[in-house]
Design an enzyme around this catalytic site. Structure first.
Site, PDB file in Angstrom:
ATOM      1  N   TYR B  37     -10.312  21.864  68.182  1.00 36.97           N
ATOM      2  CA  TYR B  37     -10.054  22.903  67.199  1.00 36.97           C
ATOM      3  C   TYR B  37     -10.264  22.395  65.781  1.00 36.97           C
ATOM      4  CZ  TYR B  37      -7.427  25.687  70.586  1.00 36.97           C
ATOM      5  OH  TYR B  37      -7.033  26.433  71.643  1.00 36.97           O
ATOM      6  N   HIS B 193      -0.504  34.205  67.471  1.00 34.85           N
ATOM      7  CA  HIS B 193      -1.146  32.950  67.876  1.00 34.85           C
ATOM      8  C   HIS B 193      -0.221  32.046  68.689  1.00 34.85           C
ATOM      9  CE1 HIS B 193      -4.335  33.611  64.657  1.00 34.85           C
ATOM     10  NE2 HIS B 193      -5.009  33.399  65.770  1.00 34.85           N
ATOM     11  N   ARG B 223     -16.333  32.162  61.238  1.00 33.89           N
ATOM     12  CA  ARG B 223     -16.202  30.990  62.091  1.00 33.89           C
ATOM     13  C   ARG B 223     -16.576  31.400  63.494  1.00 33.89           C
ATOM     14  NH1 ARG B 223     -11.242  30.770  65.252  1.00 33.89           N
ATOM     15  NH2 ARG B 223     -11.474  28.527  65.422  1.00 33.89           N
ATOM     16  N   ASN B 225     -15.637  31.019  67.760  1.00 30.67           N
ATOM     17  CA  ASN B 225     -14.703  30.593  68.797  1.00 30.67           C
ATOM     18  C   ASN B 225     -15.425  30.815  70.122  1.00 30.67           C
ATOM     19  OD1 ASN B 225     -12.413  29.596  69.939  1.00 30.67           O
ATOM     20  ND2 ASN B 225     -11.179  31.454  69.625  1.00 30.67           N
TER      21      ASN B 225
END
Lengths: 328, 355
Positions: B37, B193, B223, B225
């Site tokens: 991550y 989360h 971003r 994922n």
């Protein structure tokens, strides 16, 4: 995708504008109206947003935040209203004395650190003096949405009651004005006591007024999250001090009348920022080592962080002592 | 270029397929031979021509079929689209952002004509031509967020910003990697989360939230994922786990190349001007293992990433049981040669498979 964390940017995106009107409102306050250079429309914004105005004052670049006070739905015009501060650092004096119709200036995209809580059943506004400006935009936004609002506005005197005339004319039942020189005062405890559940309160004005509203609301049992405030601080002058910037391998001296952030920028080091008034948190900087005392003035770090000696907000805070080294 | 829209399904017979063009532009998420991550944000301001990063809202050959699939999911389960009462203004913000972006970025497919508050929206691929009054909900067949996101690929979370936090107060979620809008609605950033392993300990979410709260108008971010999906399913929701979870057991050494898909999310973030809310589009791209293996660099790298991924992550991403079979398959495409840095396939410069 670089998939690498991205460096915080210095400031928001910029917009080139032309000054289309300069309107003196009273002895102290003048409104500056901008249109977008090239004739395009401005981006829409939300009530409570500010813009940072770039001023080329001789050798010096001044960057001051001002609340956008025009109607957010009017995309042809952005307007700010600026109170002349004869004792201040010169940004407001520059605007009042040197900016004229037709000048080209640079401002930033709107940034909102004082937005309406759109869940609120009612919005209760408290303005002190020039603190009226964000509410001008909020009121127009709420009027377009049939929002429920009420304004309590304290001014020094009738002659310095900026926008009292237009507000009282348009919204006679929602606007309540209090003049200091007539010994009129907001009956805050009673007002806070009588509000329907789901009311949010907002205050913008001098620090004493902000603290008073927060403390009174808290004592009356209001949840902290329902009381909003905005106070832009101007950097305070102080004794010059020396700072080592270890990432950039530079040693700089912060002058008496400039902020630490301004001194960093003057040395050609790019540092992140947004509000330049101690509120947004963007310029937060790690302290590597120090021998002396911090003069923290921001609203961002909490008391524990202020006491830790590990962080500083260079837009408004200073340092007194032998040695300071920052991770910048 | 003009896009040829596929006639395909993401359920039942799974006729979903990627053209050579779609494979080449697939957003492969690994910039090196391992994965952990990171906040890994960058500005969302275009990208290489033809890449999925080029436009503000990417439209590709799956557009029409994906919108058909979304309509079916919503017909079965209306709670996949929810908007708390205070989020309507943000819905208009989103409608404006998408209509302006798409009509500017794809003028041959979408048109927006504005005369004050009177707007006309033309969506040629879907055969839509609607006139309505901006900010007047009664002039649209759905609320503004639902109206425009029924016509836009990807899930959308519309996040209210208050108390230095973000709140999941509106969204449309039909192509998700096993999470539920109906469960998360009204939660804040840390609450929704909470199930993610390892990242909390690394302080990822505190830093990510700080970054997101400071995303400003005119400066969107993005971003990637990723996860794994057996069969090209868009709707891998907890609500339907009983339907798709079992499919993970149908993988065999013979069918893994075509059934196992790498699922990549292109996540973008835009500040919405009128509401000061943040919109978080999550666009899902699927690519089968066998299609990925046509790019030698991706073959080498995917094997190494899957092999070395911590157990917690392989478990969270739901493929721990199938990992040995995946590695048997992927190892055939890893000859041990080094790989070039970055996510791009570098098809013309990377050596072909040496075994």
């Amino acid at each position: 995708m670089s998939a690498a964390p991205q460096k915080a940017k210095a400031g928001a995106e910029k917009i080139e504008v032309i000054v289309k009107a300069v309107v003196p409102l009273n002895d102290l306050v003048t409104r500056f109206e901008f249109e977008r250079r090239g004739g395009a429309l401005f981006p829409p914004f939300s009530g409570g947003a500010h813009t940072v105005v770039e001023m080329q004052d001789g050798e010096r670049t001044r960057l001051n935040p001002y609340s956008l006070m025009s109607d957010p739905s009017d995309r042809t015009t952005y307007a700010i209203s600026v109170r002349r501060d004869d004792e201040g650092r010169g940004g407001s004096l520059f605007l009042h004395n040197h900016v004229k119709v037709g000048d080209v200036m640079t401002i930033t995209f709107p940034v909102n650190l004082f937005s309406l809580d759109l869940r609120a059943k009612k919005h209760l506004f408290f303005a002190g003096g020039i603190g009226i400006t964000p509410f001008m935009a909020m009121i127009e936004q709420l009027e377009h949405m049939n929002g429920n609002w009420e304004l309590h506005y304290a001014c020094r005197s009738e002659s310095l009651g900026t926008y009292v005339d237009v507000l009282s004319y348009k919204y006679p039942n929602k606007v309540h004005v209090y003049y200091d020189d007539q010994k009129q005062a907001i009956a805050l405890e009673d007002l806070l006591d009588g509000q329907p559940l789901g009311t949010n309160a907002y205050v913008c004005g001098p620090k004493g007024m902000i603290d008073w509203v927060h403390a009174t609301a808290s004592a009356a049992g209001w949840p902290d999250a329902n009381v909003h405030s905005e106070e832009f601080l101007a950097p305070a002058p102080g004794e010059p001090f020396e700072v080592r910037l270890c990432q950039s391998d530079k040693t700089i001296t912060v002058g008496e009348h400039e902020s630490l952030l301004e001194a960093i920028e003057r040395a050609g080091v790019e540092a992140p920022f947004l509000c330049r008034g101690g509120s947004c948190g963007q310029c937060e900087t790690d302290v590597v080592s120090y021998d002396g005392d911090f003069v923290h003035r921001d609203h961002w770090l909490d008391d524990e962080e202020h006491a830790s000696g590990k962080k500083i907000m260079p837009c408004v805070s200073r340092f007194v002592g032998k040695q300071l080294e920052l991770d910048r | 270029m003009t896009i040829q829209f596929n006639d395909e399904t993401f359920r039942d017979d799974y006729s979903f397929h990627n053209s050579d063009w779609a494979i080449k532009r697939f957003p492969f998420p690994f910039h090196e031979d391992s994965y952990m991550y990171a906040v890994n944000m960058e500005q969302h301001r275009g990208g290489p021509e033809g890449s999925v990063y080029e436009k503000r809202f990417d439209v590709d050959e799956h557009y029409v079929a994906e919108m058909r699939d979304r309509a079916m999911v919503l017909a079965d389960d209306p709670l996949r689209c929810q908007s708390l009462p205070h989020m309507t203004l943000a819905g208009w913000d989103l409608l404006e952002l998408i209509m302006v972006s798409k009509s500017e970025d794809y003028p041959d497919l979408f048109e927006l004509h504005r005369d004050g508050d009177q707007w006309r929206w033309v969506n040629k691929p879907m055969g839509i031509d609607d006139s309505f009054t901006f900010m007047d909900e009664t002039t649209l067949p759905y609320g503004p967020m639902e109206y425009i996101t029924r016509q836009t690929q990807g899930d959308f979370c519309v996040l209210d910003q208050r108390e230095d936090n973000l709140w999941m107060d509106a969204g449309i979620v039909t192509t998700q990697a096993d999470w539920s809008l109906d469960f998360d609605i009204g939660m804040n950033f840390f609450e929704w989360h909470a199930p993610v392993p390892l990242a909390h300990e690394k302080g990822i979410f505190v830093r990510a939230l700080k970054f997101l709260l400071n995303i400003q108008q005119g400066a969107p971010a993005r971003r990637l994922n990723w996860t794994m999906t057996v069969n090209p399913l868009l709707d891998t929701s907890p609500e339907n786990y009983h339907k798709w979870g079992i499919q993970k057991t149908t993988l065999t050494p013979e069918n893994i190349g075509s059934k196992q898909h790498l699922r990549v999310e292109l996540q973008t973030f835009f500040r919405l001007p009128r509401s000061n809310a943040l919109v978080f589009p999550i666009r899902c791209y699927l690519c089968s293992f066998q299609d990925l293996m046509t790019m030698p660099k991706w073959g080498r790298r995917l094997h190494r990433v899957v092999r070395d991924l911590p157990v917690e992550l392989a478990t969270y991403k739901g493929f721990i049981d199938n990992r040995p079979m995946m590695l048997d398959y992927l190892s055939q495409f890893d000859d041990g040669l080094p790989t070039s840095p970055g996510v791009w396939p570098d098809f013309d410069t990377e050596p072909p498979l040496q075994k």
